[in-house]
Design a protein around this motif. Structure first.
Motif, PDB file in Angstrom:
ATOM      1  N   PRO A  53      41.810  50.340  37.398  1.00 35.16           N
ATOM      2  CA  PRO A  53      42.185  49.244  38.291  1.00 35.16           C
ATOM      3  C   PRO A  53      43.197  48.322  37.616  1.00 35.16           C
ATOM      4  O   PRO A  53      43.095  48.046  36.420  1.00 35.16           O
ATOM      5  CB  PRO A  53      40.847  48.527  38.524  1.00 35.16           C
ATOM      6  CG  PRO A  53      39.814  49.575  38.293  1.00 35.16           C
ATOM      7  CD  PRO A  53      40.351  50.444  37.199  1.00 35.16           C
ATOM      8  N   PRO A  54      44.207  47.864  38.344  1.00 38.07           N
ATOM      9  CA  PRO A  54      45.233  47.005  37.738  1.00 38.07           C
ATOM     10  C   PRO A  54      44.664  45.675  37.272  1.00 38.07           C
ATOM     11  O   PRO A  54      43.673  45.178  37.832  1.00 38.07           O
ATOM     12  CB  PRO A  54      46.238  46.807  38.881  1.00 38.07           C
ATOM     13  CG  PRO A  54      45.430  46.998  40.132  1.00 38.07           C
ATOM     14  CD  PRO A  54      44.424  48.064  39.797  1.00 38.07           C
ATOM     15  N   VAL A  55      45.294  45.108  36.250  1.00 41.52           N
ATOM     16  CA  VAL A  55      44.847  43.811  35.745  1.00 41.52           C
ATOM     17  C   VAL A  55      45.071  42.737  36.797  1.00 41.52           C
ATOM     18  O   VAL A  55      44.182  41.921  37.075  1.00 41.52           O
ATOM     19  CB  VAL A  55      45.593  43.464  34.440  1.00 41.52           C
ATOM     20  CG1 VAL A  55      45.266  42.032  34.010  1.00 41.52           C
ATOM     21  CG2 VAL A  55      45.223  44.450  33.330  1.00 41.52           C
ATOM     22  N   PHE A  56      46.267  42.734  37.394  1.00 42.82           N
ATOM     23  CA  PHE A  56      46.571  41.750  38.428  1.00 42.82           C
ATOM     24  C   PHE A  56      46.288  42.362  39.799  1.00 42.82           C
ATOM     25  O   PHE A  56      46.923  43.333  40.203  1.00 42.82           O
ATOM     26  CB  PHE A  56      48.034  41.299  38.341  1.00 42.82           C
ATOM     27  CG  PHE A  56      48.321  40.430  37.154  1.00 42.82           C
ATOM     28  CD1 PHE A  56      48.088  39.067  37.192  1.00 42.82           C
ATOM     29  CD2 PHE A  56      48.801  40.994  35.980  1.00 42.82           C
ATOM     30  CE1 PHE A  56      48.345  38.262  36.096  1.00 42.82           C
ATOM     31  CE2 PHE A  56      49.070  40.200  34.875  1.00 42.82           C
ATOM     32  CZ  PHE A  56      48.833  38.833  34.931  1.00 42.82           C
ATOM     33  N   SER A  57      45.301  41.807  40.476  1.00 39.48           N
ATOM     34  CA  SER A  57      44.933  42.275  41.814  1.00 39.48           C
ATOM     35  C   SER A  57      44.424  41.087  42.610  1.00 39.48           C
ATOM     36  O   SER A  57      44.294  39.973  42.086  1.00 39.48           O
ATOM     37  CB  SER A  57      43.841  43.353  41.719  1.00 39.48           C
ATOM     38  OG  SER A  57      42.643  42.803  41.202  1.00 39.48           O
ATOM     39  N   GLU A  58      44.133  41.320  43.887  1.00 36.51           N
ATOM     40  CA  GLU A  58      43.628  40.224  44.717  1.00 36.51           C
ATOM     41  C   GLU A  58      42.333  39.653  44.149  1.00 36.51           C
ATOM     42  O   GLU A  58      42.114  38.438  44.163  1.00 36.51           O
ATOM     43  CB  GLU A  58      43.377  40.726  46.151  1.00 36.51           C
ATOM     44  CG  GLU A  58      44.619  41.159  46.897  1.00 36.51           C
ATOM     45  CD  GLU A  58      44.954  42.624  46.642  1.00 36.51           C
ATOM     46  OE1 GLU A  58      44.343  43.228  45.716  1.00 36.51           O
ATOM     47  OE2 GLU A  58      45.816  43.161  47.349  1.00 36.51           O
ATOM     48  N   LYS A  59      41.492  40.530  43.605  1.00 37.68           N
ATOM     49  CA  LYS A  59      40.190  40.073  43.101  1.00 37.68           C
ATOM     50  C   LYS A  59      40.339  39.223  41.850  1.00 37.68           C
ATOM     51  O   LYS A  59      39.687  38.190  41.713  1.00 37.68           O
ATOM     52  CB  LYS A  59      39.303  41.291  42.820  1.00 37.68           C
ATOM     53  CG  LYS A  59      39.008  42.146  44.039  1.00 37.68           C
ATOM     54  CD  LYS A  59      38.183  43.354  43.656  1.00 37.68           C
ATOM     55  CE  LYS A  59      37.980  44.259  44.858  1.00 37.68           C
ATOM     56  NZ  LYS A  59      39.266  44.847  45.343  1.00 37.68           N
ATOM     57  N   THR A  60      41.181  39.666  40.911  1.00 33.66           N
ATOM     58  CA  THR A  60      41.324  38.907  39.667  1.00 33.66           C
ATOM     59  C   THR A  60      42.048  37.584  39.899  1.00 33.66           C
ATOM     60  O   THR A  60      41.711  36.572  39.276  1.00 33.66           O
ATOM     61  CB  THR A  60      42.072  39.734  38.614  1.00 33.66           C
ATOM     62  OG1 THR A  60      43.358  40.140  39.132  1.00 33.66           O
ATOM     63  CG2 THR A  60      41.290  40.982  38.243  1.00 33.66           C
TER      64      THR A  60
END
Length: 215
Positions: A53-60
């Motif tokens: 999963p990418p470091v920068f996402s909607e969740k993070t």
């Protein structure tokens, strides 16, 4: 009464506190909704994507905004310095951001493992030789819902398992499958199909490029 209390509370907030308040509320709602969706079981038999999963996402990002904004808002009630709440907001936001990255990766890993454990006992075909006694990783090809999925695999057997050999999946754990050699008389229809298509690549020997992600 509640409406009046909320109105009075909002009227006591300065501009910075107002920004912290609304960013915190909206980000918290979005973050909770995204995490609920993440925990929902998959609705299909498709294997979860084998991607980090990418470091920068909607969740993070929403985790950063939610934790940072609420921490900054609370701090602003106790100190008059305008910069300290901002620094606290950045610090707590960064901690929440980092924690969420690791949490999401762990959840995705567990979801994939749980999904593949449903195929314990299924048959597969070796596409890259498997060293004996768990001395290294090989690869197997598994047919899932009309699509070929390749997995890292190890074996407890004392002999190397060569390419093209039929195997049985005993379990899936720690990002790899544990397999054992399958007797020829027990080869299933799916494995026969995989072997035929692997052999058809060259018409003679077994070419595993297609099953190892090469063109």
């Amino acid at each position: 009464m509640i409406h009046s209390l909320n109105a009075n509370f909002l009227q006591t907030l300065n501009l910075m506190q107002m920004l912290f308040f609304w960013f915190g509320i909206f980000a918290s709602v979005l973050f909770l909704a995204e995490m609920i969706l993440l925990f929902l079981p998959p609705s299909s038999l498709s294997l979860p994507k084998d991607e980090t999963p990418p470091v920068f996402s909607e969740k993070t990002v929403t985790a950063f905004l939610a934790a940072g904004s609420l921490a900054g808002l609370i701090t602003s009630f106790f100190v008059e310095n305008i910069w300290l709440p901002i620094l606290i907001a950045i610090l707590f936001g960064a901690l929440s951001f980092t924690g969420t990255v690791f949490l999401i990766r762990k959840i995705v890993k567990v979801q994939k493992s749980n999904f593949l454990n449903r195929f314990a006992g299924a048959d597969a075909v070796v596409s890259a030789k498997i060293p004996p006694e768990r001395k290294g990783y090989g690869k197997i090809v598994l047919l899932i819902k009309d699509s070929y999925e390749k997995l890292d695999a190890v074996t407890d057997e004392t002999d190397l398992i060569p390419v093209g050999s039929p195997v049985k999946i005993l379990e899936y754990t720690d990002d790899f499958a544990v397999v054992c050699r399958l007797e020829k008389r027990k080869i299933g229809n799916k494995q026969t199909k995989i072997q035929r298509e692997m052999q058809a690549e060259t018409g003679a020997g077994i070419n595993t490029d297609r099953f190892n992600g090469k063109n």
